[in-house]
Design an enzyme around this catalytic site. Structure first.
Site, PDB file in Angstrom:
ATOM      1  N   ARG A  36       0.821  -1.216   0.000  1.00 37.04           N
ATOM      2  CA  ARG A  36       0.000   0.000   0.000  1.00 37.04           C
ATOM      3  C   ARG A  36       0.858   1.271   0.000  1.00 37.04           C
ATOM      4  O   ARG A  36       0.432   2.286  -0.536  1.00 37.04           O
ATOM      5  CB  ARG A  36      -0.944  -0.004   1.196  1.00 37.04           C
ATOM      6  CG  ARG A  36      -2.065  -0.998   0.957  1.00 37.04           C
ATOM      7  CD  ARG A  36      -3.063  -0.992   2.055  1.00 37.04           C
ATOM      8  NE  ARG A  36      -4.295  -1.601   1.583  1.00 37.04           N
ATOM      9  CZ  ARG A  36      -5.248  -2.032   2.363  1.00 37.04           C
ATOM     10  NH1 ARG A  36      -5.138  -1.933   3.667  1.00 37.04           N
ATOM     11  NH2 ARG A  36      -6.336  -2.571   1.854  1.00 37.04           N
ATOM     12  N   GLY A  64     -12.578  -4.297   0.293  1.00 32.30           N
ATOM     13  CA  GLY A  64     -13.957  -3.820   0.445  1.00 32.30           C
ATOM     14  C   GLY A  64     -14.370  -2.915  -0.703  1.00 32.30           C
ATOM     15  O   GLY A  64     -15.459  -3.057  -1.265  1.00 32.30           O
TER      16      GLY A  64
END
Ligand code: AMP
Length: 397
Positions: free
Chosen positions: A38, A377
């Site tokens: 990330r 998500g």
């Protein structure tokens, strides 16, 4: 496709630019980062802004500190890793309140090309409530706002949505890439388009299946969720994972798929085990032979062949959710085989974040996948056809 401003639409020179990143990285018990994907995914945007002579103020959440300062969730490890990756000193605007007079002073006196990081935005309970005063306070630090946190874009929080009310904004390179790859797959897929769904729960994937029925040619279903479908078809599933209240719906989804001409592929054999642990007795059985006292924890060899054959024919493949309990070596083979099939595919291959992304990393095939999303998500919500509030909030072109 994306009607939102991108980095190329704004002039960042000499400006204080507030950038929402997703630095929600996994840490071990000593606070070491175990996967920096990330952070590396955020570099193109940060480097671009530095290059343009902006004063870059980064913000992110990390873990779940529940609205209170907690050293365990400090962004300090990120400051260190980011500094190494950028080969540049990062100013840590450490403050338990995230924004304070002191932080505002320091932000105001930054120089062009400087990079600073605020403390974990979730140290404030106002963050997840998208509270107005906190949003305003954060926004006061910058003159422009960039959202590059794809992983949080399905949430409407102060640091990604709230701030956008007060500043001209754009999406960053990562968000742009994530949205355009997934958007193209869903809007203009090169056919055949195959979706692979797995993981524990049917309930998490109902919206996804319903939406995908409009665009895909076939849906492969594996993992724990397959057993609710088997139950709907009348099979004995032993001790396997079951969502009793979703059996009827699973049956309806199968009927609907047939009606609209989408092929659904379910496992034809499964690896069953005595207990939910790696070191236990296990064997492969055909679907109609699952013993009452055992549970299905992976797909079998014949299923791997069936699924791989379908993936080979596809020009677009989207995968979300493991085929079995891949965290246990004895039940990881199905998931690893699917990762290999994606790696060998000639088409565009997209892996949703979360567990399937870690499975692909574990398989060693990550570099041969077209795109691995940084947001589990968020990518699921895109697959459901939903708009993401974090993207919606950005200025239109
Ligand atoms: P999800 O968060 O819904 O994507 O589910 C991921 C989890 O599903 C992983 O932790 C897997 O271990 C688990 N899983 C996959 N297949 C099975 C199965 N057959 N039985 C129980 N859990 C499973």
């Amino acid at each position: 496709m994306l009607n939102k401003k991108s980095l190329k639409d704004l002039d960042f020179a000499g400006k204080r630019v507030l950038v929402r990143c997703d630095f929600n990285v996994p840490l071990d018990e000593h606070g070491n980062i175990t996967d920096d994907t990330r952070i590396t995914s955020s570099l193109p945007t940060i480097e671009y802004l530095v290059d343009k002579g902006a004063k870059v103020i980064l913000m992110s959440h990390l873990g779940r500190p529940k609205g209170e300062p907690n050293k365990k969730y400090s962004l300090e490890p990120v400051v260190k890793r980011l500094g190494e990756l950028l080969n540049k000193e990062i100013t840590f605007l450490q403050d338990d309140k995230v924004v304070s007079f002191d932080v505002k002073d320091k932000a105001a006196s930054m120089v062009n090309g400087q990079v600073a990081l605020l403390e974990n935005t979730r140290f404030r309970k106002e963050e997840e409530k998208n509270e107005e005063e906190f949003s305003k306070d954060l926004a006061s630090l910058g003159e422009l706002y960039v959202n590059d946190a794809f992983g949080t874009s399905h949430r409407a929080h102060a640091s990604n949505v709230g701030v956008s009310r007060y500043l001209p904004s754009s999406v960053g390179f990562l968000v742009e890439k994530e949205i355009s790859i997934m958007g193209k797959a869903l809007e203009l897929p090169e056919k055949p388009f195959v979706a692979i769904l797995g993981g524990a729960k049917v309930s998490d994937k109902i919206g996804v299946i319903e939406n995908l029925l409009n665009v895909v040619d076939s849906i492969i279903i594996g993992g724990g969720m397959a057993f609710t479908f088997f139950k709907a078809k009348g099979y004995e599933i032993g001790q396997s994972l079951l969502e009793e209240d979703k059996v009827q719906l699973a049956g309806e989804l199968l009927e609907k798929a047939e009606k609209v001409g989408v092929k659904i592929l379910l496992p034809v054999d499964v690896v069953v085990a005595k207990e939910f642990k790696n070191d236990t007795e296990f064997m492969t059985v055909n679907l109609n032979n699952i013993p009452k006292n055992m549970m299905g924890l992976d797909i079998g060899k014949k299923t791997i062949e069936l699924f791989t054959g379908e993936i080979n024919k596809a020009n677009t493949v989207v995968w979300n959710g493991p085929m079995g309990v891949f965290e246990m070596d004895n039940f990881a083979k199905g998931t690893m085989a699917i990762a290999k099939a994606l790696a060998e595919s000639k088409g565009t291959t997209i892996v949703g974040g979360g567990d399937s992304a870690s499975a692909v990393e574990k398989s060693g095939f990550a570099h041969r996948i077209t795109h691995i999303s940084t947001g589990g998500g968020a990518s699921l919500e895109l697959l459901e056809g939903k708009t993401l509030p974090g993207i919606e909030a950005i200025s239109d072109r």
